[in-house]
Design a protein around this motif. Structure first.
Motif, PDB file in Angstrom:
ATOM      1  N   THR A 199       0.809  -1.220   0.000  1.00  0.00           N
ATOM      2  CA  THR A 199       0.000   0.000   0.000  1.00  0.00           C
ATOM      3  C   THR A 199       0.844   1.273   0.000  1.00  0.00           C
ATOM      4  O   THR A 199       0.370   2.312  -0.430  1.00  0.00           O
ATOM      5  CB  THR A 199      -0.953   0.021   1.206  1.00  0.00           C
ATOM      6  N   TYR A 228      -0.857   4.682  -4.317  1.00  0.00           N
ATOM      7  CA  TYR A 228      -1.071   6.068  -4.702  1.00  0.00           C
ATOM      8  C   TYR A 228      -0.795   6.313  -6.182  1.00  0.00           C
ATOM      9  O   TYR A 228      -0.056   5.580  -6.818  1.00  0.00           O
ATOM     10  CB  TYR A 228      -0.151   6.977  -3.880  1.00  0.00           C
ATOM     11  N   LYS A 229      -1.394   7.386  -6.650  1.00  0.00           N
ATOM     12  CA  LYS A 229      -1.102   7.916  -7.982  1.00  0.00           C
ATOM     13  C   LYS A 229      -0.451   9.274  -7.771  1.00  0.00           C
ATOM     14  O   LYS A 229      -0.805  10.009  -6.848  1.00  0.00           O
ATOM     15  CB  LYS A 229      -2.377   8.085  -8.799  1.00  0.00           C
ATOM     16  N   SER A 267      -2.952  11.171  -5.182  1.00  0.00           N
ATOM     17  CA  SER A 267      -4.310  10.654  -4.997  1.00  0.00           C
ATOM     18  C   SER A 267      -4.237   9.156  -4.723  1.00  0.00           C
ATOM     19  O   SER A 267      -3.197   8.522  -4.893  1.00  0.00           O
ATOM     20  CB  SER A 267      -5.171  10.936  -6.231  1.00  0.00           C
ATOM     21  N   ARG A 268      -5.370   8.624  -4.311  1.00  0.00           N
ATOM     22  CA  ARG A 268      -5.462   7.181  -4.090  1.00  0.00           C
ATOM     23  C   ARG A 268      -5.702   6.478  -5.415  1.00  0.00           C
ATOM     24  O   ARG A 268      -5.966   7.114  -6.427  1.00  0.00           O
ATOM     25  CB  ARG A 268      -6.607   6.862  -3.131  1.00  0.00           C
ATOM     26  N   GLU A 269      -5.676   5.173  -5.383  1.00  0.00           N
ATOM     27  CA  GLU A 269      -5.889   4.359  -6.562  1.00  0.00           C
ATOM     28  C   GLU A 269      -7.232   4.680  -7.230  1.00  0.00           C
ATOM     29  O   GLU A 269      -7.337   4.697  -8.449  1.00  0.00           O
ATOM     30  CB  GLU A 269      -5.837   2.880  -6.169  1.00  0.00           C
ATOM     31  N   ASN A 270      -8.252   5.006  -6.416  1.00  0.00           N
ATOM     32  CA  ASN A 270      -9.586   5.320  -6.942  1.00  0.00           C
ATOM     33  C   ASN A 270      -9.729   6.768  -7.417  1.00  0.00           C
ATOM     34  O   ASN A 270     -10.806   7.179  -7.839  1.00  0.00           O
ATOM     35  CB  ASN A 270     -10.668   4.992  -5.908  1.00  0.00           C
ATOM     36  N   GLY A 271      -8.648   7.552  -7.323  1.00  0.00           N
ATOM     37  CA  GLY A 271      -8.678   8.941  -7.779  1.00  0.00           C
ATOM     38  C   GLY A 271      -8.963   9.962  -6.691  1.00  0.00           C
ATOM     39  O   GLY A 271      -8.862  11.162  -6.922  1.00  0.00           O
ATOM     40  N   GLU A 272      -9.296   9.522  -5.485  1.00  0.00           N
ATOM     41  CA  GLU A 272      -9.572  10.439  -4.374  1.00  0.00           C
ATOM     42  C   GLU A 272      -8.300  11.210  -4.019  1.00  0.00           C
ATOM     43  O   GLU A 272      -7.247  10.628  -3.775  1.00  0.00           O
ATOM     44  CB  GLU A 272     -10.056   9.637  -3.162  1.00  0.00           C
TER      45      GLU A 272
END
Length: 161
Positions: free
Chosen positions: A8, A55-56, A71-76
């Motif tokens: 993670t 992360y992105k 951002s997180r993997e989901n784009g948040e």
């Protein structure tokens, strides 16, 4: 300092914003390789993030600053950090000069001369990586190898070809 959980505490994507601009095919190739190497192996976590990675990272240039939008993997969105590039100017300039010397030496110098130049090149790369780690301290937790890959990307962002 290395991040705790390698599943993670890592980057899964790095994107260059259009503010970075595009270069020659050689420059674009070097940028793609730098991004691939960074995503392939890294240790990365925003300091104080209570959520989960991976992360992105979206990098952009604003004036003489490098913007890290994480951002997180989901784009948040997680956090955005802005670093001045001023502390890197001398190192990047010297790094490019020694890289030119290295590539020239490969064509005509003795192995010992090439090795000496390469040691200097690696030393400057390490200096830039340590400077980047120091600048990211208390912002983003990365290990030295990840800082090296990020510094490579910072250099490639400056290379116009």
């Amino acid at each position: 300092m290395a991040c705790q959980d390698s599943d993670t505490a890592r980057l899964i994507d790095v994107e260059l914003d259009e503010s970075v601009g595009r270069g020659t095919p050689d420059v674009e190739h070097e940028r793609a390789v730098a991004i691939f190497d960074l995503v392939e192996e890294n240790s990365f976590r925003p300091v104080g993030d209570s959520g989960e990675g991976p992360y992105k990272l979206k990098l952009s240039l604003v004036e003489a600053r490098l913007v890290f939008a994480i951002s997180r993997e989901n784009g948040e969105a997680v956090v955005t950090h802005i670093l001045s590039l001023t502390p890197f100017r001398r190192i990047v300039k010297d790094y490019f000069l020694i890289c030119e010397s290295y590539y020239d030496a490969i064509r005509s110098a003795t192995p010992s001369q090439i090795e000496a130049i390469d040691m200097g090149r690696r030393g400057l790369h390490n200096e830039g990586s340590q400077t980047l780690m120091d600048r990211l301290k208390d912002k983003i937790d990365v290990d030295f190898d990840t800082a090296r890959r990020l510094f490579t990307l910072v250099c490639v962002l400056h290379w116009r070809g």
